[in-house]
Design an enzyme around this catalytic site. Sequence first.
Site, PDB file in Angstrom:
ATOM      1  N   CYS A 172       0.799  -1.223   0.000  1.00  0.00           N
ATOM      2  CA  CYS A 172       0.000   0.000   0.000  1.00  0.00           C
ATOM      3  C   CYS A 172       0.834   1.277   0.000  1.00  0.00           C
ATOM      4  O   CYS A 172       0.282   2.377  -0.044  1.00  0.00           O
ATOM      5  CB  CYS A 172      -0.952  -0.015   1.188  1.00  0.00           C
ATOM      6  SG  CYS A 172      -1.967  -1.505   1.233  1.00  0.00           S
ATOM      7  N   HIS A 312      -2.764   8.154   5.802  1.00  0.00           N
ATOM      8  CA  HIS A 312      -2.980   6.807   5.278  1.00  0.00           C
ATOM      9  C   HIS A 312      -4.306   6.266   5.807  1.00  0.00           C
ATOM     10  O   HIS A 312      -5.102   5.720   5.039  1.00  0.00           O
ATOM     11  CB  HIS A 312      -1.818   5.897   5.682  1.00  0.00           C
ATOM     12  CG  HIS A 312      -1.877   4.541   5.076  1.00  0.00           C
ATOM     13  ND1 HIS A 312      -1.875   4.324   3.713  1.00  0.00           N
ATOM     14  CD2 HIS A 312      -1.950   3.300   5.651  1.00  0.00           C
ATOM     15  CE1 HIS A 312      -1.940   3.026   3.466  1.00  0.00           C
ATOM     16  NE2 HIS A 312      -2.000   2.385   4.625  1.00  0.00           N
ATOM     17  N   GLU A 323      -0.183   5.597  13.164  1.00  0.00           N
ATOM     18  CA  GLU A 323       0.079   6.734  12.291  1.00  0.00           C
ATOM     19  C   GLU A 323      -0.041   8.044  13.056  1.00  0.00           C
ATOM     20  O   GLU A 323       0.781   8.953  12.887  1.00  0.00           O
ATOM     21  CB  GLU A 323      -0.871   6.743  11.091  1.00  0.00           C
ATOM     22  CG  GLU A 323      -0.607   7.924  10.154  1.00  0.00           C
ATOM     23  CD  GLU A 323      -1.498   7.948   8.932  1.00  0.00           C
ATOM     24  OE1 GLU A 323      -1.197   8.715   8.000  1.00  0.00           O
ATOM     25  OE2 GLU A 323      -2.500   7.201   8.897  1.00  0.00           O
ATOM     26  N   LYS A 344      -9.715   7.951   2.469  1.00  0.00           N
ATOM     27  CA  LYS A 344     -10.169   6.571   2.272  1.00  0.00           C
ATOM     28  C   LYS A 344     -11.575   6.363   2.822  1.00  0.00           C
ATOM     29  O   LYS A 344     -12.227   5.370   2.494  1.00  0.00           O
ATOM     30  CB  LYS A 344      -9.195   5.583   2.925  1.00  0.00           C
ATOM     31  CG  LYS A 344      -7.856   5.447   2.209  1.00  0.00           C
ATOM     32  CD  LYS A 344      -6.987   4.395   2.877  1.00  0.00           C
ATOM     33  CE  LYS A 344      -5.641   4.245   2.188  1.00  0.00           C
ATOM     34  NZ  LYS A 344      -4.764   5.409   2.422  1.00  0.00           N
ATOM     35  N   HIS A 349      -9.891   1.758   0.205  1.00  0.00           N
ATOM     36  CA  HIS A 349      -8.435   1.623   0.162  1.00  0.00           C
ATOM     37  C   HIS A 349      -8.015   1.033  -1.183  1.00  0.00           C
ATOM     38  O   HIS A 349      -8.301  -0.123  -1.483  1.00  0.00           O
ATOM     39  CB  HIS A 349      -7.985   0.725   1.311  1.00  0.00           C
ATOM     40  CG  HIS A 349      -6.505   0.689   1.530  1.00  0.00           C
ATOM     41  ND1 HIS A 349      -5.595   1.320   0.692  1.00  0.00           N
ATOM     42  CD2 HIS A 349      -5.757   0.083   2.495  1.00  0.00           C
ATOM     43  CE1 HIS A 349      -4.374   1.105   1.129  1.00  0.00           C
ATOM     44  NE2 HIS A 349      -4.449   0.364   2.226  1.00  0.00           N
ATOM     45  N   PHE A 409       1.900  -3.300   3.956  1.00  0.00           N
ATOM     46  CA  PHE A 409       2.323  -4.593   4.481  1.00  0.00           C
ATOM     47  C   PHE A 409       3.800  -4.809   4.148  1.00  0.00           C
ATOM     48  O   PHE A 409       4.257  -4.485   3.051  1.00  0.00           O
ATOM     49  CB  PHE A 409       1.512  -5.722   3.844  1.00  0.00           C
ATOM     50  CG  PHE A 409       0.121  -5.909   4.418  1.00  0.00           C
ATOM     51  CD1 PHE A 409      -0.363  -5.095   5.418  1.00  0.00           C
ATOM     52  CD2 PHE A 409      -0.695  -6.924   3.940  1.00  0.00           C
ATOM     53  CE1 PHE A 409      -1.624  -5.274   5.954  1.00  0.00           C
ATOM     54  CE2 PHE A 409      -1.962  -7.115   4.465  1.00  0.00           C
ATOM     55  CZ  PHE A 409      -2.440  -6.298   5.469  1.00  0.00           C
TER      56      PHE A 409
END
Length: 422
Positions: A172, A312, A323, A344, A349, A409
């Site tokens: 991502c 994010h 975050e 998002k 996403h 990830f």
Amino acid sequence: MSRKVVVTGLGAISPIGSSAQEMWDNALAGVSGVKALTDDWVAEYELPVYIAGRINRPISESEFISRVEAKRLDPSGQYAVHSARQAWRDAGFSGEDAEDSTELDPERVAVSYATGIGGVWTLLDSWDTLRERGPRRVMPMTVPMLMPNGSAAAIALNHKARSTAQTVVSACASGTESIHLGLELIRSGKADVVITGGTEASIHPLPLAAFARMQALSTRNDEPERASRPYDVDRDGFVMGEGAAALILESEEHAKARGARIYAELAGTGVSSDAYHITAPDNEGEGAARSLREAMASGDFSAEDVVHVNAHATSTPVGDIPEATALRRAFGDATDQMAVSATKSMTGHLLGAAGAIESVMTVLAVRDHKAPATINLENKDPQIDLDVVTEARDLPAGEIVAVSNSFGFGGHNAVAAFRSVS
């Protein structure tokens, strides 16, 4: 002194818009692109999650890609070509490609274009064809359509970009890392123009089932538009989205020499690795904070210059808090003055395309001095000490800096910072 890099073209296809401007208008208005999936395979496979953010109109309606081309591209490649051609036209080049454009040298035009998963539809559909109908019915173009670098290659072919064509695959964080690479290509002197961005088309039963088994997806099937809810205490996972975005990066001198319209300066970027866990972020946010600090150093700005963050913020219980912690670690008390948006909440996403989509929005935020909405935030998690924008808000006048965060990830962290231009 390193070359200054600017953004001169934008393109997008997303759940809330098939152009950069349409997407931006809907982000300001707080429009959700998340809907219930009605495909036959939802019932066939008894999927526990059947909501997603599909592109807001079929790719067959795109003026940027023909039906013949579409047949030779995975959906991820179709979205990529749409976004790149749109951005190219938006940048105002005199020709349809670098060979036809009088102001361009094809050997000075590069591509840095990302994906998180690549041609998953082609791969899995071709496997079904092989099992059910035999090897002679597998399409000859299967490999070029499924390979992750297929989109970057298609863009390079379309635009005769001969400097380099590279693909970033960092889950991502991919879209933002492609922008980081584009900045480096121009600053190093390798290219004058870079077509950068990211694409994803993975709303397929296998990725949906796999993410659901990880308990990463929201199961709010009865309320699709309210399912993606970053920072809310009732968030229960992310919503998958699809689409693509492209940004045309140029050295400032090249853009000014051809009289290009400049949206913003790509002030700096930062990348880092958590080296912590294959899927979970570091709870202390140190890796993400290092990427934010690197972006500040790369762009020669301070925390006090940053007025907006496109976070994010995936809407996962474990992801949103680290975050927020990272922002505090990197920016300190200056974080209190930053308007934080979690877009998002509207798009879902987009995985490898998320950073590109959100960077386009961040460019438009500094152009218009506006922060887009965060929807579905009804009861903010008390552990998230941020000024979250729930309705579109004006940003301060004058020169401003905004950042876009992406984390993937594998512990990939990437940040892109954009500065307004007068």
